[in-house]
Design an enzyme around this catalytic site. Structure first.
Site, mmCIF file in Angstrom:
data_model
loop_
_atom_site.group_PDB
_atom_site.id
_atom_site.type_symbol
_atom_site.label_atom_id
_atom_site.label_comp_id
_atom_site.label_asym_id
_atom_site.label_seq_id
_atom_site.Cartn_x
_atom_site.Cartn_y
_atom_site.Cartn_z
ATOM 1 C CG PHE A 132 -3.973 -3.092 9.578
ATOM 2 C CD1 PHE A 132 -3.883 -2.503 7.894
ATOM 3 C CD2 PHE A 132 -5.190 -4.329 9.460
ATOM 4 C CE1 PHE A 132 -4.176 -3.937 7.234
ATOM 5 C CE2 PHE A 132 -4.874 -4.774 8.670
ATOM 6 C CZ PHE A 132 -4.467 -4.966 7.392
ATOM 7 C CG ASP A 205 -2.214 -2.333 16.241
ATOM 8 O OD1 ASP A 205 -0.885 -2.965 15.938
ATOM 9 O OD2 ASP A 205 -2.941 -2.442 15.002
ATOM 10 C CE1 TYR A 230 0.664 -10.560 9.869
ATOM 11 C CE2 TYR A 230 -0.219 -12.110 11.818
ATOM 12 C CZ TYR A 230 -0.626 -11.093 10.566
ATOM 13 O OH TYR A 230 -1.119 -10.553 10.507
ATOM 14 C CE LYS A 231 1.844 -6.611 10.058
ATOM 15 N NZ LYS A 231 1.588 -6.321 8.728
ATOM 16 N NE ARG A 375 3.027 -1.531 3.014
ATOM 17 C CZ ARG A 375 2.819 -2.798 4.163
ATOM 18 N NH1 ARG A 375 2.030 -2.583 5.473
ATOM 19 N NH2 ARG A 375 2.431 -3.929 4.419
#
Lengths: 416, 416
Positions: A132, A205, A230-231, A375
């Site tokens: 990322f 990560d 938050y995912k 995605r």
């Protein structure tokens, strides 16, 4: 790993799986908009029903009525620790090894600097070329600042990480547990051991694995980890991130954003910085408690979740989606083997952006990652097998009908 | 500066001032608990009535219904900039010179590193010995990391800063605009000019002045500034902080926590970090939007405030409190001259902790800062002159009666 059940081929078969699903009841604990099948919980998790009440209570009672007294009376001061302890079992950590606060980028920065300092004879950070962007940018920020170097190797190409480690100069390896684009799941235990065998530390990560599958940081020997809430954890947009610090580094790890919340005796208001014991020393300043209240309610829900059940369902949902997408002729970028993938499915298509927009218009929300990745994330707590069946067939229709070629779907706007 | 009106000597005189107060109506826009006189708005500002509704709207509609689409549709992506632009007039900045995000400690870290890099021939940070601990600790964190040094000089002792600058090795000066303990207000224009004359840059910490008095960062030539939003700005506990970057540094300033929100083209997901134009490059990662919603509602209120009126009332309130405290024999640590003090009054007393506890029991909330400072903050938007009169006389009674000597008031707990 037990073999996967066969992929359901009909909507009826999906409905039967839903009827037998041991975690089906969690769906009722989430707010889900009418007419939407939400396949972007890997970007922003859905809203738990308990959140609005908890947030309102913090705002109206703790802040409005309690005012500054709530730093003591409502446990605000200890929130980074109490939330960290609540999150710890989800990543295979002891309660005192996790603190909640700041954002993923800042936490990555702290962890990388701390890891470099623990390995002072070496100056290279080994990363992955497809990580990322923030992971790459923060690494660049750290290496520019400290005169260190960055090397990149692809953990999904066998032998590349080992080859890069063999040079013997790697201080720290920074890897994502699950690749944010392809959904590839990495062998945390094996890669951590390889790094240690070559004298390097590892920062993981776990943004795309926490809440999606069992994560075992301590069991894998990880040194540090960072992740967002938050995912899959449903902690709210931009909600506070977390940092894992393995207990063996508690006495020696030193992070550079030395704020008063990380001080051993903050209320002495002393002039000299003395780091707190444990993972606490990774804290810096006051944290946004209104946002932390949302996470608190979400983590209460997660404390009742068995991640093995989440994982088992996730594998079925992703297989189901994948098989329909493949039948429609779409290229799948996500590895096939169960032990090599997380909880989202990535497809590649030159018209990916427009396909995602066309699907959103049909109420199926996925997202797009440049240059050509579609995605679709599968959050087993609130997605039914029939939802995934319907979404996959909507995708097939959009692609097969050419519906996505309508020019309005190509007009660019952010898709996050 | 126009001369101050005489200090009201009676409760009736205070009531008359309240009746004529041009900003009296703002009090109705805040939630204030029954039976409390709140003199700690310099630590945590009171709750604006508009906040719960705005927060609920973000949680229930934007997050719950909009889900990931709200990054575009609800302006989430731009929030650090739109909130920064809204905050900018309160600190005398142009809209594009302020971004909102992260905490004060992280922002201090970024600003200090950026300032050191802009002055590469020098390696000394000049700070003040009595600064808020985080300012000292973050400076220690930065100087330890970069092999730079720290020197301390007291800006409230005439000539000390000039003396320290004269050595010619100071890269950056870090000062608080208002001292968190004594309430001393520093001459931002004069000290900034002195620093510039000696080839140093200046980072101002405006945590204790923003919202308390007009701040003119651009007019004073400040290079960088950081501040929090949870004190006089009523943005909520631990709410997002802000960073000011003078326009002249926009092209060259480089901060080290290089996250994707600070990238020139974040949605390219490119591997190479290219900083955004302007103050945006001081952003790192996603921000807690549930907390930002509280700040948004608060800043809407603040957009209707005339800071000159706030300041005029603040000076009367602080004078009133001070005069009663002095009559009761308490030592005042806050400078007397209007141009040398902010909006809180600091008293010194060896029994300070117990006195603050005894006052809290009477419903008058102030706070204590080790070793012996009693702090009372005056937020003119929601405090009446009669409140301050009553609070000051309660303090006098607690001290004169010896009520504070009751042992239960000495039992230690955090006071934040």
């Amino acid at each position: 790993m037990t073999p996967l059940p066969p992929t359901p081929a009909t909507r009826e078969a999906c409905a039967e799986l839903d009827a037998a699903d041991p975690i089906a009841a969690f769906r009722d604990e989430f707010v889900l908009p009418e007419g939407v099948i939400y396949l972007d919980g890997n970007s922003l998790g859905a809203l738990p029903r308990a959140v609005p009440g908890r947030v309102a209570d913090l705002v109206e009672r703790e802040w409005g009525q309690g005012l500054v007294r709530s730093w003591n009376d409502a446990g605000w001061w200890d929130k980074p620790r109490t939330l960290g302890a609540r999150l710890a079992p989800l990543v295979g950590a002891a309660p005192h090894e996790v603190v909640v606060g700041d954002g993923t980028s800042a936490n990555l920065f702290k962890a990388l600097v701390a890891a470099l300092r623990l390995n002072p004879g070496r100056r290279t950070v080994l990363g992955e070329p497809g990580n990322f962007p923030t992971d790459l940018y923060v690494t660049q920020g750290v290496t520019d600042l400290l005169g260190a170097g960055q090397r990149l190797a692809d953990p999904d190409e066998p032998g590349r990480i080992a080859e890069a480690l063999a040079a013997g100069d790697v201080a720290v390896v920074l890897l994502s547990h699950v690749d944010y684009r392809t959904g590839a799941l990495r062998d945390m235990a094996g890669l951590t051991k390889a790094a240690h065998d070559h004298g390097a530390l590892v920062v993981w990560d776990v943004c795309h694995s926490v809440g999606a599958l069992p994560v075992d940081l301590a069991g894998c020997g990880a040194d540090f980890a960072v992740g967002c809430t938050y995912k899959y954890l449903n902690g709210g947009p931009g909600g506070p991130a977390f940092t894992y610090v393995a207990e063996r580094h508690h006495a020696s790890a030193r992070q550079p954003i030395a704020g008063w919340h990380g001080h051993a005796r903050p209320f002495d208001f002393a002039g000299e910085y003395v780091p707190a014991a444990g993972a606490d020393r990774f804290l810096s300043g006051s944290q946004p408690l209104v946002a932390a209240a949302a996470l608190e309610a979400s983590l209460e829900l997660w404390s009742r979740v068995d991640l093995r059940q989440v994982r088992a369902k996730s594998l079925v949902l992703t297989d189901l989606f994948r098989s329909v997408a493949e039948s429609a002729g779409l290229a799948v970028a996500t590895p096939r083997a169960a032990e090599r993938r997380g909880s989202h499915v990535a497809l590649r298509h030159p018209g990916g952006y427009a396909i995602v927009r066309a699907l959103i218009e049909r109420g199926v929300i996925g997202d797009f990652r440049a240059p050509d990745v579609l995605r679709f994330g599968f959050a087993p707590l609130y997605l039914r097998h029939v939802d995934v069946f319907d979404a996959a067939h909507a995708l097939a229709e959009v692609v097969e009908s050419g519906e996505w070629r309508d020019p309005r779907f190509s007009e660019r706007a952010h898709v996050t």
